[in-house]
Design a protein around this motif. Structure first.
Motif, PDB file in Angstrom:
ATOM      1  N   VAL A  74       3.070 -42.152  20.522  1.00 40.29           N
ATOM      2  CA  VAL A  74       2.614 -43.535  20.596  1.00 40.29           C
ATOM      3  C   VAL A  74       3.270 -44.167  21.817  1.00 40.29           C
ATOM      4  CG1 VAL A  74       2.461 -45.756  19.415  1.00 40.29           C
ATOM      5  CG2 VAL A  74       2.519 -43.655  18.070  1.00 40.29           C
ATOM      6  N   ILE A  75       2.466 -44.780  22.670  1.00 38.63           N
ATOM      7  CA  ILE A  75       2.981 -45.504  23.831  1.00 38.63           C
ATOM      8  C   ILE A  75       2.509 -46.941  23.719  1.00 38.63           C
ATOM      9  CG2 ILE A  75       3.069 -45.669  26.346  1.00 38.63           C
ATOM     10  CD1 ILE A  75       2.360 -42.691  26.457  1.00 38.63           C
ATOM     11  N   VAL A  76       3.432 -47.884  23.934  1.00 31.99           N
ATOM     12  CA  VAL A  76       3.112 -49.310  23.874  1.00 31.99           C
ATOM     13  C   VAL A  76       3.141 -49.869  25.296  1.00 31.99           C
ATOM     14  CG1 VAL A  76       3.771 -51.561  22.952  1.00 31.99           C
ATOM     15  CG2 VAL A  76       4.130 -49.502  21.581  1.00 31.99           C
ATOM     16  N   TYR A  77       2.085 -50.579  25.651  1.00 30.71           N
ATOM     17  CA  TYR A  77       1.980 -51.217  26.962  1.00 30.71           C
ATOM     18  C   TYR A  77       1.914 -52.728  26.787  1.00 30.71           C
ATOM     19  CZ  TYR A  77       0.537 -46.645  28.765  1.00 30.71           C
ATOM     20  OH  TYR A  77       0.485 -45.329  29.114  1.00 30.71           O
ATOM     21  N   GLN A  78       2.569 -53.430  27.703  1.00 34.12           N
ATOM     22  CA  GLN A  78       2.364 -54.874  27.840  1.00 34.12           C
ATOM     23  C   GLN A  78       1.747 -55.026  29.219  1.00 34.12           C
ATOM     24  OE1 GLN A  78       3.162 -57.514  25.475  1.00 34.12           O
ATOM     25  NE2 GLN A  78       1.646 -58.351  26.864  1.00 34.12           N
ATOM     26  N   GLY A  79       0.472 -55.374  29.251  1.00 36.61           N
ATOM     27  CA  GLY A  79      -0.234 -55.313  30.518  1.00 36.61           C
ATOM     28  C   GLY A  79      -0.281 -53.860  30.964  1.00 36.61           C
ATOM     29  N   LYS A  80       0.000 -53.621  32.238  1.00 36.21           N
ATOM     30  CA  LYS A  80      -0.038 -52.257  32.781  1.00 36.21           C
ATOM     31  C   LYS A  80       1.256 -51.486  32.538  1.00 36.21           C
ATOM     32  CE  LYS A  80      -3.003 -53.754  36.504  1.00 36.21           C
ATOM     33  NZ  LYS A  80      -3.197 -53.931  37.927  1.00 36.21           N
ATOM     34  N   LYS A  81       2.285 -52.181  32.103  1.00 32.06           N
ATOM     35  CA  LYS A  81       3.621 -51.579  32.026  1.00 32.06           C
ATOM     36  C   LYS A  81       3.892 -50.930  30.672  1.00 32.06           C
ATOM     37  CE  LYS A  81       8.462 -52.790  32.479  1.00 32.06           C
ATOM     38  NZ  LYS A  81       9.424 -53.868  32.538  1.00 32.06           N
ATOM     39  N   PRO A  82       4.255 -49.635  30.660  1.00 33.50           N
ATOM     40  CA  PRO A  82       4.677 -49.021  29.399  1.00 33.50           C
ATOM     41  C   PRO A  82       6.062 -49.569  29.032  1.00 33.50           C
ATOM     42  CG  PRO A  82       4.854 -47.444  31.200  1.00 33.50           C
ATOM     43  CD  PRO A  82       4.272 -48.700  31.780  1.00 33.50           C
ATOM     44  N   ILE A  83       6.200 -50.063  27.804  1.00 33.62           N
ATOM     45  CA  ILE A  83       7.476 -50.691  27.441  1.00 33.62           C
ATOM     46  C   ILE A  83       8.255 -49.927  26.380  1.00 33.62           C
ATOM     47  CG2 ILE A  83       6.978 -53.017  28.223  1.00 33.62           C
ATOM     48  CD1 ILE A  83       6.018 -53.734  25.479  1.00 33.62           C
ATOM     49  N   THR A  84       7.600 -49.103  25.601  1.00 42.74           N
ATOM     50  CA  THR A  84       8.319 -48.252  24.662  1.00 42.74           C
ATOM     51  C   THR A  84       7.400 -47.132  24.200  1.00 42.74           C
ATOM     52  OG1 THR A  84       9.785 -48.216  22.724  1.00 42.74           O
ATOM     53  CG2 THR A  84       7.790 -49.547  22.540  1.00 42.74           C
ATOM     54  N   ARG A  85       8.015 -46.120  23.620  1.00 46.02           N
ATOM     55  CA  ARG A  85       7.207 -45.007  23.125  1.00 46.02           C
ATOM     56  C   ARG A  85       7.889 -44.341  21.944  1.00 46.02           C
ATOM     57  NH1 ARG A  85       7.597 -39.484  25.971  1.00 46.02           N
ATOM     58  NH2 ARG A  85       9.779 -39.367  26.534  1.00 46.02           N
ATOM     59  N   LEU A  86       7.097 -43.549  21.272  1.00 47.24           N
ATOM     60  CA  LEU A  86       7.563 -42.742  20.153  1.00 47.24           C
ATOM     61  C   LEU A  86       6.963 -41.365  20.336  1.00 47.24           C
ATOM     62  CD1 LEU A  86       7.418 -43.616  16.418  1.00 47.24           C
ATOM     63  CD2 LEU A  86       6.226 -41.616  17.252  1.00 47.24           C
ATOM     64  N   LYS A  87       7.764 -40.349  20.106  1.00 52.49           N
ATOM     65  CA  LYS A  87       7.254 -38.979  20.236  1.00 52.49           C
ATOM     66  C   LYS A  87       7.910 -38.134  19.161  1.00 52.49           C
ATOM     67  CE  LYS A  87       7.475 -35.035  23.282  1.00 52.49           C
ATOM     68  NZ  LYS A  87       8.154 -34.490  24.441  1.00 52.49           N
ATOM     69  N   ALA A  88       7.108 -37.368  18.467  1.00 52.92           N
ATOM     70  CA  ALA A  88       7.623 -36.427  17.470  1.00 52.92           C
ATOM     71  C   ALA A  88       6.879 -35.113  17.642  1.00 52.92           C
ATOM     72  CB  ALA A  88       7.421 -36.972  16.061  1.00 52.92           C
ATOM     73  N   ALA A  89       7.600 -34.078  18.050  1.00 55.01           N
ATOM     74  CA  ALA A  89       7.004 -32.752  18.187  1.00 55.01           C
ATOM     75  C   ALA A  89       7.004 -32.076  16.822  1.00 55.01           C
ATOM     76  CB  ALA A  89       7.791 -31.923  19.192  1.00 55.01           C
ATOM     77  N   PHE A  90       5.948 -31.336  16.532  1.00 58.85           N
ATOM     78  CA  PHE A  90       5.845 -30.654  15.246  1.00 58.85           C
ATOM     79  C   PHE A  90       6.309 -29.199  15.301  1.00 58.85           C
ATOM     80  CE2 PHE A  90       2.155 -33.589  13.750  1.00 58.85           C
ATOM     81  CZ  PHE A  90       3.044 -34.644  13.637  1.00 58.85           C
ATOM     82  N   ASP A  91       6.534 -28.665  16.496  1.00 61.38           N
ATOM     83  CA  ASP A  91       6.920 -27.263  16.612  1.00 61.38           C
ATOM     84  C   ASP A  91       8.424 -27.057  16.824  1.00 61.38           C
ATOM     85  OD1 ASP A  91       6.936 -28.373  19.115  1.00 61.38           O
ATOM     86  OD2 ASP A  91       5.992 -26.663  20.110  1.00 61.38           O
ATOM     87  N   ARG A  92       9.168 -28.132  17.080  1.00 57.58           N
ATOM     88  CA  ARG A  92      10.618 -28.030  17.297  1.00 57.58           C
ATOM     89  C   ARG A  92      11.244 -29.418  17.104  1.00 57.58           C
ATOM     90  NH1 ARG A  92       7.853 -28.332  21.769  1.00 57.58           N
ATOM     91  NH2 ARG A  92       8.473 -29.629  23.507  1.00 57.58           N
ATOM     92  N   PRO A  93      12.533 -29.490  16.877  1.00 58.84           N
ATOM     93  CA  PRO A  93      13.171 -30.797  16.733  1.00 58.84           C
ATOM     94  C   PRO A  93      13.264 -31.501  18.087  1.00 58.84           C
ATOM     95  CG  PRO A  93      14.791 -29.044  16.424  1.00 58.84           C
ATOM     96  CD  PRO A  93      13.450 -28.393  16.603  1.00 58.84           C
TER      97      PRO A  93
END
Length: 198
Positions: A74-93
């Protein structure tokens, strides 16, 4: 083949804002009515589509991806700028999540952040993940997320009658306007018959 969902969610109550975003980005897609303060839309998969949408964005935008075999992003943008993200891989920690930013943006409550934090730490363990595969989307209150992509919408035999389609070139196909229920026309007033005089 496992699920592959990819969608955008614009913080708005007006579906026309997402229509305008897709037109500015010159990206085709399907836009759905607002729910939970989000207007959900889908677009052709790939980095180029995501880039074009992000560059044309003017509001708070969430780009959500869920692939059953690979992970959740999940990537959150305010306007054109990415401001935060979430990433969870399912194949490794391998997880990325800074709960403070999500809470500061009021996208998550402290309880929602804690639940996501616990989930992503164990998302690489199949039996842990499948208990709540859509926890991230549910905590963000995204109205549409499961098996939700441009391909799935394009081939859906029973599309949402409210969806708006933005075609290549910017042409917009809107759902037909609802027809008012049939109301029998009023009968014309009866003419009074003149009484015959004798």
């Amino acid at each position: 083949m496992g699920e592959a969902s990819e969608s955008g969610h614009l913080r708005s109550e007006n579906a026309e804002h997402a229509v305008a975003l897709l037109k500015r980005a010159k990206v085709p897609g399907f836009v759905f009515p607002s729910r939970n303060g989000w207007v959900s839309f889908v677009y052709p998969p790939g980095d180029e589509s995501r880039f074009d949408i992000a560059q044309a964005n003017e509001k708070l935008l969430v780009l959500y991806e869920y692939t059953a075999d690979h992970g959740c992003s999940v990537i959150v943008y305010q306007g054109k700028k990415p401001i935060t993200r979430l990433k969870a891989a399912f194949d490794r920690p391998n997880a990325v999540f800074d709960r403070r930013q999500w809470e500061a943006l009021e996208l998550l409550s402290p309880a929602g952040s804690a639940a996501i934090e616990a989930w992503i730490k164990r998302a690489h363990i199949h039996h842990e993940r499948v208990r709540a595969p859509y926890l991230v989307a549910e905590r963000l209150h995204l109205p549409r997320h499961s098996w939700f992509s441009h391909l799935s919408e394009r081939t859906r035999p029973d599309p949402d009658p409210q969806r708006i389609e933005v075609l290549d070139g910017g042409k917009v196909k809107r759902p037909p306007k609802p027809v008012a229920p049939h109301v029998a026309p009023k009968a014309p007033p009866k003419k009074k018959r003149a009484k015959k005089r004798k």
